[in-house]
Motif scaffolding. Structure first.
Motif, PDB file in Angstrom:
ATOM      1  N   GLN A   5       0.759  -1.199   0.000  1.00  0.00           N
ATOM      2  CA  GLN A   5       0.000   0.000   0.000  1.00  0.00           C
ATOM      3  C   GLN A   5       0.795   1.256   0.000  1.00  0.00           C
ATOM      4  O   GLN A   5       0.272   2.332   0.143  1.00  0.00           O
ATOM      5  CB  GLN A   5      -0.804   0.011   1.274  1.00  0.00           C
ATOM      6  CG  GLN A   5      -2.189   0.351   0.924  1.00  0.00           C
ATOM      7  CD  GLN A   5      -2.826   1.053   2.028  1.00  0.00           C
ATOM      8  OE1 GLN A   5      -2.663   0.629   3.134  1.00  0.00           O
ATOM      9  NE2 GLN A   5      -3.515   2.099   1.736  1.00  0.00           N
ATOM     10  N   ASP A   6       2.044   1.097  -0.130  1.00  0.00           N
ATOM     11  CA  ASP A   6       2.916   2.173   0.158  1.00  0.00           C
ATOM     12  C   ASP A   6       2.693   3.374  -0.727  1.00  0.00           C
ATOM     13  O   ASP A   6       2.543   4.495  -0.264  1.00  0.00           O
ATOM     14  CB  ASP A   6       4.292   1.534   0.053  1.00  0.00           C
ATOM     15  CG  ASP A   6       5.369   2.474  -0.218  1.00  0.00           C
ATOM     16  OD1 ASP A   6       6.273   2.105  -0.922  1.00  0.00           O
ATOM     17  OD2 ASP A   6       5.289   3.582   0.300  1.00  0.00           O
ATOM     18  N   TRP A   7       2.573   3.151  -2.003  1.00  0.00           N
ATOM     19  CA  TRP A   7       2.598   4.295  -2.886  1.00  0.00           C
ATOM     20  C   TRP A   7       1.202   4.623  -3.350  1.00  0.00           C
ATOM     21  O   TRP A   7       0.746   4.183  -4.385  1.00  0.00           O
ATOM     22  CB  TRP A   7       3.495   3.949  -4.072  1.00  0.00           C
ATOM     23  CG  TRP A   7       3.818   5.169  -4.835  1.00  0.00           C
ATOM     24  CD1 TRP A   7       3.271   5.569  -6.006  1.00  0.00           C
ATOM     25  CD2 TRP A   7       4.744   6.164  -4.478  1.00  0.00           C
ATOM     26  NE1 TRP A   7       3.795   6.753  -6.396  1.00  0.00           N
ATOM     27  CE2 TRP A   7       4.708   7.140  -5.467  1.00  0.00           C
ATOM     28  CE3 TRP A   7       5.604   6.345  -3.390  1.00  0.00           C
ATOM     29  CZ2 TRP A   7       5.504   8.284  -5.422  1.00  0.00           C
ATOM     30  CZ3 TRP A   7       6.394   7.463  -3.360  1.00  0.00           C
ATOM     31  CH2 TRP A   7       6.337   8.416  -4.374  1.00  0.00           C
ATOM     32  N   HIS A 473      14.088   5.697   5.583  1.00  0.00           N
ATOM     33  CA  HIS A 473      14.945   6.012   4.445  1.00  0.00           C
ATOM     34  C   HIS A 473      14.270   5.665   3.132  1.00  0.00           C
ATOM     35  O   HIS A 473      14.392   6.385   2.150  1.00  0.00           O
ATOM     36  CB  HIS A 473      16.282   5.276   4.584  1.00  0.00           C
ATOM     37  CG  HIS A 473      17.175   5.892   5.628  1.00  0.00           C
ATOM     38  ND1 HIS A 473      17.148   5.497   6.943  1.00  0.00           N
ATOM     39  CD2 HIS A 473      18.093   6.889   5.545  1.00  0.00           C
ATOM     40  CE1 HIS A 473      18.013   6.220   7.633  1.00  0.00           C
ATOM     41  NE2 HIS A 473      18.606   7.084   6.804  1.00  0.00           N
ATOM     42  N   HIS A 474      13.579   4.552   3.131  1.00  0.00           N
ATOM     43  CA  HIS A 474      12.856   4.128   1.943  1.00  0.00           C
ATOM     44  C   HIS A 474      11.842   5.197   1.512  1.00  0.00           C
ATOM     45  O   HIS A 474      11.799   5.607   0.356  1.00  0.00           O
ATOM     46  CB  HIS A 474      12.164   2.799   2.251  1.00  0.00           C
ATOM     47  CG  HIS A 474      11.300   2.255   1.163  1.00  0.00           C
ATOM     48  ND1 HIS A 474      11.659   1.153   0.427  1.00  0.00           N
ATOM     49  CD2 HIS A 474      10.089   2.642   0.686  1.00  0.00           C
ATOM     50  CE1 HIS A 474      10.698   0.891  -0.451  1.00  0.00           C
ATOM     51  NE2 HIS A 474       9.725   1.785  -0.305  1.00  0.00           N
ATOM     52  N   GLU A 475      11.067   5.671   2.461  1.00  0.00           N
ATOM     53  CA  GLU A 475      10.043   6.668   2.123  1.00  0.00           C
ATOM     54  C   GLU A 475      10.668   7.973   1.657  1.00  0.00           C
ATOM     55  O   GLU A 475      10.190   8.593   0.706  1.00  0.00           O
ATOM     56  CB  GLU A 475       9.111   6.930   3.316  1.00  0.00           C
ATOM     57  CG  GLU A 475       8.257   5.739   3.738  1.00  0.00           C
ATOM     58  CD  GLU A 475       7.399   5.169   2.618  1.00  0.00           C
ATOM     59  OE1 GLU A 475       7.013   5.918   1.704  1.00  0.00           O
ATOM     60  OE2 GLU A 475       7.130   3.949   2.653  1.00  0.00           O
ATOM     61  N   ASN A 550       5.776  -4.109  -3.780  1.00  0.00           N
ATOM     62  CA  ASN A 550       4.659  -3.444  -4.445  1.00  0.00           C
ATOM     63  C   ASN A 550       5.155  -2.359  -5.403  1.00  0.00           C
ATOM     64  O   ASN A 550       4.687  -2.246  -6.536  1.00  0.00           O
ATOM     65  CB  ASN A 550       3.741  -2.849  -3.382  1.00  0.00           C
ATOM     66  CG  ASN A 550       2.500  -2.225  -3.982  1.00  0.00           C
ATOM     67  OD1 ASN A 550       1.931  -2.751  -4.938  1.00  0.00           O
ATOM     68  ND2 ASN A 550       2.089  -1.098  -3.435  1.00  0.00           N
ATOM     69  N   ASP A 551       6.151  -1.584  -4.941  1.00  0.00           N
ATOM     70  CA  ASP A 551       6.730  -0.532  -5.785  1.00  0.00           C
ATOM     71  C   ASP A 551       7.227  -1.128  -7.092  1.00  0.00           C
ATOM     72  O   ASP A 551       6.958  -0.609  -8.176  1.00  0.00           O
ATOM     73  CB  ASP A 551       7.944   0.109  -5.098  1.00  0.00           C
ATOM     74  CG  ASP A 551       7.587   0.741  -3.772  1.00  0.00           C
ATOM     75  OD1 ASP A 551       6.402   1.037  -3.562  1.00  0.00           O
ATOM     76  OD2 ASP A 551       8.504   0.935  -2.949  1.00  0.00           O
ATOM     77  N   LEU A 552       7.974  -2.222  -6.968  1.00  0.00           N
ATOM     78  CA  LEU A 552       8.611  -2.803  -8.150  1.00  0.00           C
ATOM     79  C   LEU A 552       7.571  -3.367  -9.113  1.00  0.00           C
ATOM     80  O   LEU A 552       7.693  -3.234 -10.323  1.00  0.00           O
ATOM     81  CB  LEU A 552       9.601  -3.898  -7.740  1.00  0.00           C
ATOM     82  CG  LEU A 552      10.777  -3.392  -6.902  1.00  0.00           C
ATOM     83  CD1 LEU A 552      11.714  -4.535  -6.546  1.00  0.00           C
ATOM     84  CD2 LEU A 552      11.535  -2.278  -7.612  1.00  0.00           C
TER      85      LEU A 552
HETATM   86 ZN    ZN Z   1       8.021   2.054  -1.279  1.00  0.00          ZN
END
Ligand code: ZN
Ligand code: ADP
Ligand code: MG
Length: 668
Positions: A5-7, A473-475, A550-552
């Motif tokens: 759900q991140d992005w 850091h990822h965000e 999910n991003d990838l």
């Molecule tokens: Zn992400």
């Protein structure tokens, strides 16, 4: 950083926690059910049974009808009483003193009390028989000089009616009343006659004591609701100008964030009546009752306008109708009635409908159409200052030692919702009592955190400090890529507050304008932003994690669309390469898509092309983030501290950095 759900693009902003654990079904507010009056009904049933036994069957005194007639012919009988189903003859020997009026009372196989076959004066047995339809009897009696008279059925009309009719009727009515509330999902003591009445709770004006002061840490949501309050307070002002006030406002957010509280507080602030009904009250109801309740609810509301109608747990009735096999009649009827009511009333009457859900994505789209719940207010989990404010609110009624530092507690409780924090304060108070103290100490609070957290851990909502650092850091990686990719949407918010299963952080971008087209550069830019999370992990930690799955997936899909659907590649420039894969998101089953229309070597080219796009973009992202490494670190540290960075906070970080570098360049 998350698998799920991140992005979130801004259009999906309302999507909150599709995987959130189902809301705890708190018992709907209802009048306490009357205790099961089983004793009463056993008693009634017992009485019926006993009377059934007491009913004199009087078989003993019965003789056959033919024998009876014979006795008349033999002049044994002086007087005959003819009833509809029993015939009684009195012997001749006591005839002289016979008093007609005091004749034997009973004898027919109805309920009775005195022994029937005793002649009252002579104590002689009488003869009884069941009559046969026989027109000749009267003639026989006349010829034998026997007195005869007809008797109405039964002796005491009242007892007969009572035992034959009233008692069983009462018994079955009682049984019905007992069972109905159960069928009706708990109609409460109102029973039978209030079946269709709404169980919405009305809290009359002035009675809602909750105000915005009791709700902390959700300032954005409060701001959005202030307009409604203003309207409810002085509708004339809005009507004069011809403004349209929203009919329905949907509060969206994870469980325990204070949606119900906020709705109540809105009524409290506006000082208007508050009607609350929970969607789960409608479940398991007999068909038609739900719809009737909705109708009744709105009728009541219109009478009390201006007022607020609050439908809690809207998802329980408002589930999308399409994804049901066979359908659920009752829920559908209730939902339809709700839609009809919402369309049917004029917003000028001043009824505002609030609803709450933690699963907006399951709602039927008809509910979200204009004129219904078209406005959404996000009620999110609190950030650090928010948590401190909530702790403060809830410790108002608790005796706290002056040495207690709530800010320290707030820092230790990321991911806690308002309800968790309220629970924490309560646990701490209990712990203090347990150790015989009169005030809550810091150690009580610390211990309470452990307790509450143990519960939350089971629900997968707490992550370790190390993971958190990586998430931060990822965000920031995403956010920096969004900032430095030309044409990319600006960052609206970055957060590392866990958002339910699998979602550990998120970065929101706000599109500056509505987009219908995307250029090739913009598509690449989107890939850059998506890949920035993993790139930042690599730059900072030297290795990568599963958090970017999910991003990838999304980045790869964009690359695939570029190459195959939009002809954005060198060898097959402007050629559409249709294949089962390019329909991956359309939901069409693979086999119905037909064979691919290009050669094996083209497939190989496509695969390599996608891989090379991803590689190029990743390399580019690494290069950029390495260049900005100190900004990345600083921003991540700030994010770890604050858990949420607003657009301004993030922008000022970027500007600080630009100034620093500028100064550095000038000096060197
Ligand atoms: Zn992400
Ligand atoms: P929701 O309806 O979103 O699931 P509730 O409104 O039922 O959450 O919240 C449950 C309880 O948690 C509230 O009664 C209140 O005591 C506490 N709570 C939740 N959020 C807040 C908040 N933002 N401020 C103060 N208390 C809160
Ligand atoms: Mg609630």
């Amino acid at each position: 950083m998350s698998a799920l759900q991140d992005w979130l693009p801004v259009k999906d902003k309302s999507k909150v926690e599709p995987d959130a654990p189902a809301p705890k079904k708190t018992a709907p507010h209802s009048t306490p059910k009357p205790s099961f009056p089983i004793g009463y009904f056993l008693f009634l049933g017992g009485i019926l049974l006993v009377f059934n036994f007491l009913i004199p069957k009087t078989q003993a005194g019965f003789i056959e009808y033919s024998a009876f007639k014979q006795k008349v012919r033999d002049r044994e009988i002086k007087r005959v009483e003819i009833g509809p189903d029993l015939i009684v003859g009195f012997p001749r020997s006591s005839a002289d003193s016979a008093k007609r009026a005091a004749g034997p009372v009973n004898g027919q196989p109805g309920p009775g009390k005195s022994a029937p076959n005793i002649d009252p004066d002579g104590k002689k047995p009488s003869f009884q028989a069941i009559p046969v339809t026989d027109g000749g009897l009267v003639g026989l009696l006349d010829s034998m000089g026997v007195e005869y008279y007809s008797r109405a059925q039964g002796g005491n009309a009242f007892t007969r009616v009572f035992f034959n009719w009233i008692l069983p009727a009462v018994f079955f009515m009682g049984l019905w009343m007992l069972l109905l509330p159960r069928l009706g999902g708990g109609g409460g003591g109102a029973g039978l006659f209030a079946l269709g009445k709404s169980r919405a709770h009305i809290v009359e004006e002035g009675e809602v004591r909750v105000t915005f002061d009791d709700v902390a840490g959700v300032d954005e949501a409060k701001d959005e609701l202030k307009e409604l309050i203003d309207f409810l307070k002085s509708p004339a002002k809005y009507l004069a100008i011809g403004g349209r006030v929203p009919k329905g406002v949907l509060l969206v957010g994870p469980p325990g964030t204070g949606k119900t509280l906020l709705a109540r507080a809105t009524a409290g602030e506006a000082k208007v009546p508050f009607f609350r009904i929970s969607g789960s009250d409608f479940v398991e109801m007999i068909v038609g009752v739900g719809a009737a309740r909705v109708r009744d609810l709105f009728k009541q509301a219109r009478e009390k306008a201006p007022c607020i109608v609050f439908i809690d747990e809207l998802d329980a009735i408002g589930k999308s109708r399409t994804n049901l096999l066979g359908g659920h009649d009752e829920r559908e009827q209730t939902l339809n009635q709700l839609l009809v009511e919402m369309d049917g009333f004029d917003p000028r009457v001043g009824v505002i409908i609030l609803a709450a859900t933690n699963r907006p994505e399951t709602l039927d789209s008809a509910l979200l159409r204009p004129g219904r719940f078209d406005r959404h207010v996000v009620v999110d989990k609190p950030d650090l200052p928010g948590r401190e404010a909530i702790l403060r609110t809830h410790s108002r009624g608790v005796k706290m030692d002056p040495s207690v530092e709530l800010s320290a507690i707030a820092r230790k409780t990321p991911g806690f919702a308002g309800a968790d924090l309220a629970n924490l304060i309560n646990e701490a108070a209990l712990l203090a009592v347990k150790s015989g103290r009169e005030r809550v100490l810091q150690e009580d609070l610390d211990e309470a955190i452990e307790k509450v957290m143990a519960g939350l851990k089971k629900r997968n909502r707490i992550i370790t400090a190390k993971e958190k650092e990586r998430v931060a850091h990822h965000e920031i990686g995403h956010a920096l890529m969004a900032t430095f990719t030309p044409g990319s949407d600006p960052v609206e918010k970055v957060s590392i507050i866990p958002r339910g299963l699998g979602a550990l952080g998120f970065t929101w971008q706000l599109p500056t304008e509505e987009r219908f087209l995307m250029t090739e550069k913009e598509m690449l830019g989107r890939i850059d932003v998506l890949i920035g999370g993993r790139a930042a992990e690599e730059v900072m930690f030297g290795d990568v994690s599963t958090g970017a799955a999910n991003d990838l997936g999304r980045a790869t899909e964009i690359a695939r669309q570029m190459v195959m659907d939009h002809g954005m590649n060198d060898r097959f420039r402007n050629v559409v390469l249709r294949s089962p894969k390019s329909g991956a998101l359309s939901g069409v089953p693979q086999e119905s898509l037909g064979p691919r229309e290009y050669s094996e070597s083209t497939q190989q080219y496509v695969d390599e092309r996608i891989a090379s796009i991803m590689k190029d973009r990743y390399t580019g992202a690494i290069r950029l983030l390495k260049e900005k490494k100190d900004l990345l670190e600083r921003a991540a540290r700030r994010l770890l501290e604050k858990e949420t960075l607003s657009e301004q906070e993030f922008r000022s970080l970027i500007q600080e950095d630009a100034l620093l570098h500028h100064a550095g360049a000038a000096n060197g």
